[in-house]
Scaffold this active site. Structure first.
Site, PDB file in Angstrom:
ATOM      1  N   LEU A 168       1.071  -1.097  -0.165  1.00 17.17           N
ATOM      2  CA  LEU A 168      -0.133   0.035  -0.173  1.00 17.17           C
ATOM      3  C   LEU A 168       1.149   1.242  -0.204  1.00 17.17           C
ATOM      4  O   LEU A 168       1.789   1.066   0.268  1.00 17.17           O
ATOM      5  CB  LEU A 168      -0.288   0.014   1.206  1.00 17.17           C
ATOM      6  CG  LEU A 168      -1.680  -0.887   1.491  1.00 17.17           C
ATOM      7  CD1 LEU A 168      -2.273  -0.845   2.911  1.00 17.17           C
ATOM      8  CD2 LEU A 168      -3.223  -0.519  -0.054  1.00 17.17           C
ATOM      9  N   GLU A 174      -8.525   3.402   7.939  1.00 19.71           N
ATOM     10  CA  GLU A 174      -9.059   3.067   7.140  1.00 19.71           C
ATOM     11  C   GLU A 174      -8.369   1.366   6.785  1.00 19.71           C
ATOM     12  O   GLU A 174      -9.399   0.974   7.043  1.00 19.71           O
ATOM     13  CB  GLU A 174      -7.967   3.471   5.965  1.00 19.71           C
ATOM     14  CG  GLU A 174      -8.952   3.430   4.411  1.00 19.71           C
ATOM     15  CD  GLU A 174      -8.814   2.291   4.103  1.00 19.71           C
ATOM     16  OE1 GLU A 174     -10.083   2.163   3.172  1.00 19.71           O
ATOM     17  OE2 GLU A 174      -8.289   1.840   3.404  1.00 19.71           O
TER      18      GLU A 174
END
Length: 194
Positions: A37, A44
């Site tokens: 990521l 999140e």
């Protein structure tokens, strides 16, 4: 008799699982870089975990359906994703033992999930790009849960174009307001096909 058969057929069809996509994308629709990521947002990640893990029926679990590269990108210590049924789409003959179920295609995955529907509550598609794209184009598409990260990051993997017949809806389980963490703003969006 024929009426009863038709009813059985149609009630069986209604039981086909709808696939729900969950993803986070930055302003340039990037979702990853070098198999990781591009950002680290605890809020999140907690949202992703809650959405893909929580079930109304405590005797059922959710499926997380992903492509092989997405599976490979999950750090080994987190594989399989806990308290979820992990399914990996791959054209290769791979065996993940009791960690994950392998399927050759989305229709194959639907068949496997349908065969175990008394154990499954929801089916979450968690990547990557080509799996997201083929799911959005498939008759099994249900909803898209997309976190929009209000910042640009360098990425080498991108979320596919969202079809023009997808409309924003409200989901009571999803926070409506703008979130912020580490100075990065993001918002949760939910789409359905019109």
């Amino acid at each position: 008799m024929a009426h009863r058969l038709l009813h059985f057929y149609y009630s069986g069809v209604n039981m086909l699982p709808k696939l729900e996509l969950i993803a986070a994308a930055c302003e340039n629709m990037g979702i990853g870089i070098n198999g990781d990521l591009p950002w680290r947002l605890k809020t999140e990640m907690a949202f992703f975990t809650r959405m893909t893990t929580d079930t109304k029926n405590k005797n059922k679990k959710n499926v997380v359906l992903m492509g092989r590269r997405t599976w490979d990108c999950i750090p080994e210590k987190y594989r399989p994703l806990q308290n979820r049924i992990n399914m990996v789409l791959t054209s290769q003959s791979l065996d993940y033992g009791d960690k994950a179920i392998t399927c050759k295609s989305i229709p194959h995955a639907i068949k496997v999930i349908t065969d175990m529907q008394n154990q499954v509550e929801r089916v979450w598609v968690i990547g990557g790009s080509s799996v997201y794209k083929s799911t959005m184009e498939s008759p099994y598409f249900g909803r898209l849960y997309l976190t929009r990260i209000k910042k640009k990051f360098e990425c080498d993997t991108f979320f596919p174009l969202i079809p023009s017949d997808f409309v924003l809806i409200k989901d009571p389980t999803v926070p409506q307001d703008i979130q912020e963490e580490k100075g990065i703003k993001f918002v949760y969006e939910v789409y359905e096909k019109r």
